[in-house]
Design a protein around this motif. Structure first.
Motif, mmCIF file in Angstrom:
data_model
loop_
_atom_site.group_PDB
_atom_site.id
_atom_site.type_symbol
_atom_site.label_atom_id
_atom_site.label_comp_id
_atom_site.label_asym_id
_atom_site.label_seq_id
_atom_site.Cartn_x
_atom_site.Cartn_y
_atom_site.Cartn_z
ATOM 1 N N ALA A 137 0.834 -1.205 0.000
ATOM 2 C CA ALA A 137 0.000 0.000 0.000
ATOM 3 C C ALA A 137 0.868 1.254 0.000
ATOM 4 O O ALA A 137 0.536 2.257 -0.647
ATOM 5 C CB ALA A 137 -0.935 -0.002 1.210
ATOM 6 N N ALA A 138 1.994 1.197 0.721
ATOM 7 C CA ALA A 138 2.903 2.349 0.754
ATOM 8 C C ALA A 138 3.408 2.687 -0.644
ATOM 9 O O ALA A 138 3.483 3.863 -1.025
ATOM 10 C CB ALA A 138 4.077 2.055 1.685
ATOM 11 N N VAL A 139 3.739 1.652 -1.426
ATOM 12 C CA VAL A 139 4.217 1.882 -2.795
ATOM 13 C C VAL A 139 3.137 2.568 -3.626
ATOM 14 O O VAL A 139 3.389 3.573 -4.308
ATOM 15 C CB VAL A 139 4.630 0.550 -3.455
ATOM 16 N N THR A 140 1.929 2.039 -3.566
ATOM 17 C CA THR A 140 0.828 2.589 -4.367
ATOM 18 C C THR A 140 0.458 4.001 -3.920
ATOM 19 O O THR A 140 0.278 4.908 -4.748
ATOM 20 C CB THR A 140 -0.403 1.676 -4.259
ATOM 21 N N ILE A 141 0.356 4.209 -2.627
ATOM 22 C CA ILE A 141 -0.078 5.507 -2.104
ATOM 23 C C ILE A 141 0.972 6.578 -2.356
ATOM 24 O O ILE A 141 0.650 7.718 -2.720
ATOM 25 C CB ILE A 141 -0.422 5.379 -0.604
ATOM 26 N N ALA A 142 2.248 6.238 -2.169
ATOM 27 C CA ALA A 142 3.305 7.217 -2.447
ATOM 28 C C ALA A 142 3.326 7.575 -3.930
ATOM 29 O O ALA A 142 3.539 8.741 -4.298
ATOM 30 C CB ALA A 142 4.658 6.664 -2.006
ATOM 31 N N ARG A 143 3.100 6.583 -4.771
ATOM 32 C CA ARG A 143 3.031 6.849 -6.221
ATOM 33 C C ARG A 143 1.864 7.776 -6.539
ATOM 34 O O ARG A 143 1.985 8.699 -7.344
ATOM 35 C CB ARG A 143 2.876 5.504 -6.949
ATOM 36 N N GLN A 144 0.719 7.539 -5.910
ATOM 37 C CA GLN A 144 -0.436 8.409 -6.136
ATOM 38 C C GLN A 144 -0.175 9.821 -5.610
ATOM 39 O O GLN A 144 -0.619 10.808 -6.212
ATOM 40 C CB GLN A 144 -1.673 7.805 -5.457
ATOM 41 N N ALA A 145 0.546 9.924 -4.507
ATOM 42 C CA ALA A 145 0.864 11.241 -3.956
ATOM 43 C C ALA A 145 1.743 12.034 -4.918
ATOM 44 O O ALA A 145 1.564 13.257 -5.084
ATOM 45 C CB ALA A 145 1.559 11.085 -2.598
ATOM 46 N N VAL A 146 2.686 11.352 -5.554
ATOM 47 C CA VAL A 146 3.517 12.024 -6.566
ATOM 48 C C VAL A 146 2.639 12.491 -7.721
ATOM 49 O O VAL A 146 2.777 13.627 -8.208
ATOM 50 C CB VAL A 146 4.621 11.062 -7.072
ATOM 51 N N GLN A 147 1.711 11.653 -8.159
ATOM 52 C CA GLN A 147 0.834 12.010 -9.275
ATOM 53 C C GLN A 147 -0.008 13.232 -8.946
ATOM 54 O O GLN A 147 -0.207 14.110 -9.792
ATOM 55 C CB GLN A 147 -0.065 10.818 -9.618
ATOM 56 N N ILE A 148 -0.518 13.296 -7.732
ATOM 57 C CA ILE A 148 -1.332 14.442 -7.326
ATOM 58 C C ILE A 148 -0.504 15.729 -7.331
ATOM 59 O O ILE A 148 -1.007 16.815 -7.655
ATOM 60 C CB ILE A 148 -1.958 14.176 -5.940
ATOM 61 N N HIS A 149 0.781 15.594 -7.019
ATOM 62 C CA HIS A 149 1.674 16.768 -7.033
ATOM 63 C C HIS A 149 2.080 17.162 -8.461
ATOM 64 O O HIS A 149 2.669 18.230 -8.663
ATOM 65 C CB HIS A 149 2.939 16.479 -6.226
#
Length: 385
Positions: A328-340
């Motif tokens: 989940a950390a991998v997916t969520i951190a990736r999504q956080a980068v996308q949002i930025h």
């Protein structure tokens, strides 16, 4: 973020630790020492101060000088550390389990000599299990301890050893016999008295603390430095893995939670097309998915911690927590980068660092694939290793 059931005492402990971490640790680890190695003296100061909050000292009972905190409270506190800095969480984890092993397995003379320093945050411990050709299969350990009178002479190489360059003591898993299961034994090595060579390993992330190779060449250790009985290291290591995987799950949870916090903050500040981006449906949906997975990771992690506290076997549940939270950390951190957007890949924003840290999380204490095999074996009774 997200409601958490806590007692009044737990909430007070978490709030106090969170204030300390925000004031002292966050600026250092995420700015001054971002991707830069923190010297032992400075890391030691954090260990001493965190011990007062119940980290490290909390996993050992009062009869041995610890605080004897319950596992659920320990995981709540550890989540705060991991959400602030994964690099700070690593020495806390390793010193905690080193202290627990010494309290549980060491003869009195070793326990009295080394445990107080670990509990006070004055000593650093490493656990030497992994080797160049040995990862999750502890049965294949090659480092050899040969009996020589009242001593053992140890030769071998360990790798991916957390706290390596910091370590004052090393709990080394060695082969003392040819039986794969009954031929492994733990020894405590004092770095000054039983010198070993350390070389740090530079990685994609998690570089503010030490991960190292350790070389043991004719290291002469008294037989009285054995932890537990000869030949029982495998059993003791597997017990440790069940418990340490819950802490590694909390590391994944910490990264995921921090990524969600950073993404939520950015989404409510950044404007595009005439409104903050949180007002766009796709961004809102991403945040909702991220938040749900953070809470799911926390529930799995806290369930495993509660089972361990209750004395209930939790091998499968610890594997589930570690597997889910770290992925989940991998997916969520990736999504956080996308949002930025473009900002997310610059070093001006924390999510760039969190994304790199998240990639590492599924590997320690058994990869995601190893956790899946453990879960499958528990479900079916069939060993697919």
């Amino acid at each position: 973020m997200g409601y958490v059931f806590r007692t009044e005492e737990q909430q007070g402990a978490v709030d106090g630790l969170r204030r300390y971490l925000a004031d002292k640790a966050d600026p250092l680890f995420n700015k001054e020492y971002r991707d830069r190695f923190m010297p032992k003296e400075q890391m030691g100061e954090f260990m001493r101060e965190l011990s007062e909050f119940g980290l490290i000292s909390g996993v050992v009972g009062e009869e041995h000088g610890g605080l004897g905190l319950d596992w659920l409270t320990m995981i709540m506190l550890f989540e705060e550390v991991a959400a602030t800095s994964i690099d700070l969480s690593v020495p806390v984890l390793i010193n905690s389990f080193g202290a627990q092993m010494i309290a549980r397995l060491a003869p009195a003379h070793l326990r009295e000599r080394y445990l107080p320093g670990l509990l006070k945050g004055e000593l650093f411990c490493s656990a030497g299990i992994s080797e160049p050709d040995v990862g999750s299969n502890v049965l294949e350990i090659k480092t050899r301890a040969r009996r020589d009178g009242d001593h053992y002479i140890i030769n071998g190489e360990k790798t991916w050893i957390s706290n390596g360059s910091y370590s004052d003591i090393l709990i080394c898993t060695c082969r003392t016999g040819d039986d794969p299961r009954r031929g492994l034994t733990h020894f405590l090595l004092d770095r000054k008295e039983h010198p070993y060579e350390v070389r740090d390993i530079h990685k994609i992330a998690w570089n503010s603390q030490s991960t190292a190779q350790i070389f043991l060449t004719d290291v002469r250790v008294p037989a009285s430095n054995m932890l537990g009985n000869e030949g029982e290291a495998l059993k003791n290591t597997l017990t440790m893995f069940e418990r340490s995987r819950v802490f590694v799950a909390a590391q994944g949870l910490g990264i995921a939670r921090r990524a969600l916090e950073e993404a939520t903050r950015y989404a409510t500040e950044r404007k595009q097309h005439g409104k903050v981006i949180a007002g766009h449906q796709l961004i809102s949906a991403m945040l909702a998915e991220m938040a749900t997975n953070v809470d799911a990771a926390r529930l799995l992690t806290q369930r495993a911690a509660s089972m361990i506290e209750a004395g209930v076997p939790a091998e499968m549940e610890a594997a589930m927590a570690k597997y889910f939270a770290c992925e989940a950390a991998v997916t969520i951190a990736r999504q956080a980068v996308q949002i930025h957007g473009g900002n997310g890949v610059t070093k001006e924003f924390l999510v760039e660092k969190l994304a790199r840290e998240a990639i590492v999380a599924p590997i320690p204490e058994g990869t995601t694939q190893i956790q899946q095999l453990i879960i499958g074996r528990a479900l079916t009774g069939v060993n697919a290793f």
